[in-house]
Design an enzyme around this catalytic site. Structure first.
Site, PDB file in Angstrom:
ATOM      1  N   SER A   1      40.013  48.628  42.506  1.00 46.85           N
ATOM      2  CA  SER A   1      41.240  48.060  42.105  1.00 46.85           C
ATOM      3  C   SER A   1      42.034  48.214  43.566  1.00 46.85           C
ATOM      4  O   SER A   1      43.059  47.266  43.320  1.00 46.85           O
ATOM      5  CB  SER A   1      42.088  49.233  41.325  1.00 46.85           C
TER       6      SER A   1
ATOM      7  N   LYS B   1      47.145  53.651  44.430  1.00 50.69           N
ATOM      8  CA  LYS B   1      47.557  52.508  44.508  1.00 50.69           C
ATOM      9  C   LYS B   1      48.833  52.251  45.603  1.00 50.69           C
ATOM     10  O   LYS B   1      48.774  52.994  46.467  1.00 50.69           O
ATOM     11  CB  LYS B   1      48.232  52.069  43.031  1.00 50.69           C
TER      12      LYS B   1
END
Length: 256
Positions: A70, A141
């Site tokens: 991701s 993230k």
């Protein structure tokens, strides 16, 4: 006289035999004690080193194994990064563009009753040393919006906007758009809007817009900032920063 001589001969002949047997037993006992002490010292030193590593990992620098793609191309599957836990300990807060590790419980993952406490502790200790994949509640993230920011996607040119200014996200995975889902949100104070660099493969704040909390991650859930790559050796070094948010002004009254 002959009898006395025989007794003396037997005494002399028995003395050399008795001596080595007693010495041999003493040496064997001593060797066993030394071996036992050596093992005990080794185990103690091993436990001491492990405890020191766990404490260092808990409060200073934690290895973190990247479990998914991701965050590609910035971080790849199998990378081991070093999370700086002191980055936000002395009054500093996460900034736009920072790559952080955080606990997604309550924001990305629903809170569930605890299971096997011992198993969770052992796995947590192994994960804190970067030996196994992190728990399913831990995420890595990029911070895209901080408290008060208005984050919009996308403008007429397909770019992300923060507080009305377009963001040139050079770190995105080649071929990815800033977002396939349109959104217009204002980040509440004390929270963060998180997105992955591989937008088409990242489940991030966008996926929780309709849920309680709206995908916002509380600042106090941030574990630390990813500052270094520790593995593989070919990628060893500090994590490259970004100036994509350099021109973003703080949110004003008209942005709320």
């Amino acid at each position: 006289m002959d009898t006395e001589a025989q007794h003396m001969e037997r005494d002399r002949s028995s003395s050399p035999t008795d001596g080595p047997e007693e010495g041999s037993r003493f040496t064997h006992v001593t060797d066993s004690r030394v071996t036992s002490m050596s093992w005990g010292r080794t185990v103690f030193l091993g436990m001491l080193c492990t405890t020191a590593l766990l404490l260092f990992s808990a409060f200073v620098l934690q290895p973190f194994l990247i479990p998914s793609g991701s965050m590609e191309p910035t971080l790849r599957v199998g990378d081991r990064v070093l999370v700086n836990k002191l980055a936000y300990r002395f009054g500093s807060e996460p900034q736009r563009g920072d790559v952080v590790v955080f606990d997604g419980t309550g924001s990305f993952v629903r809170e569930t009753p605890g299971g096997n406490a011992l198993g969770a502790f052992v796995r947590g200790a192994a994960a804190s040393l970067g030996l196994v994949e992190p728990a399913g509640t831990d995420f890595v993230k990029r911070v895209v919006g901080v408290g008060g920011d208005r984050v919009v996607c996308c403008d007429q040119r397909g770019r992300l906007e923060v507080n009305g200014a377009p963001v040139d996200e050079e770190y995105l995975h080649p071929g990815d758009r800033p977002s396939g889902v349109a959104f217009d949100i204002v980040v509440p104070p004390g929270t963060l809007w998180m997105m992955g660099d591989h937008r088409s493969r990242s489940r991030d704040s966008r996926d929780h817009l309709g849920q309680p909390g709206g995908g916002m991650v509380p600042v106090d859930r941030v574990t630390g900032r990813v500052d270094w790559l520790g593995w593989p050796l070919g990628r060893l070094g500090s994590l490259e920063g970004t100036d994509a948010f350099a021109g973003i002004r703080p949110a004003g009254p008209d942005h709320g």
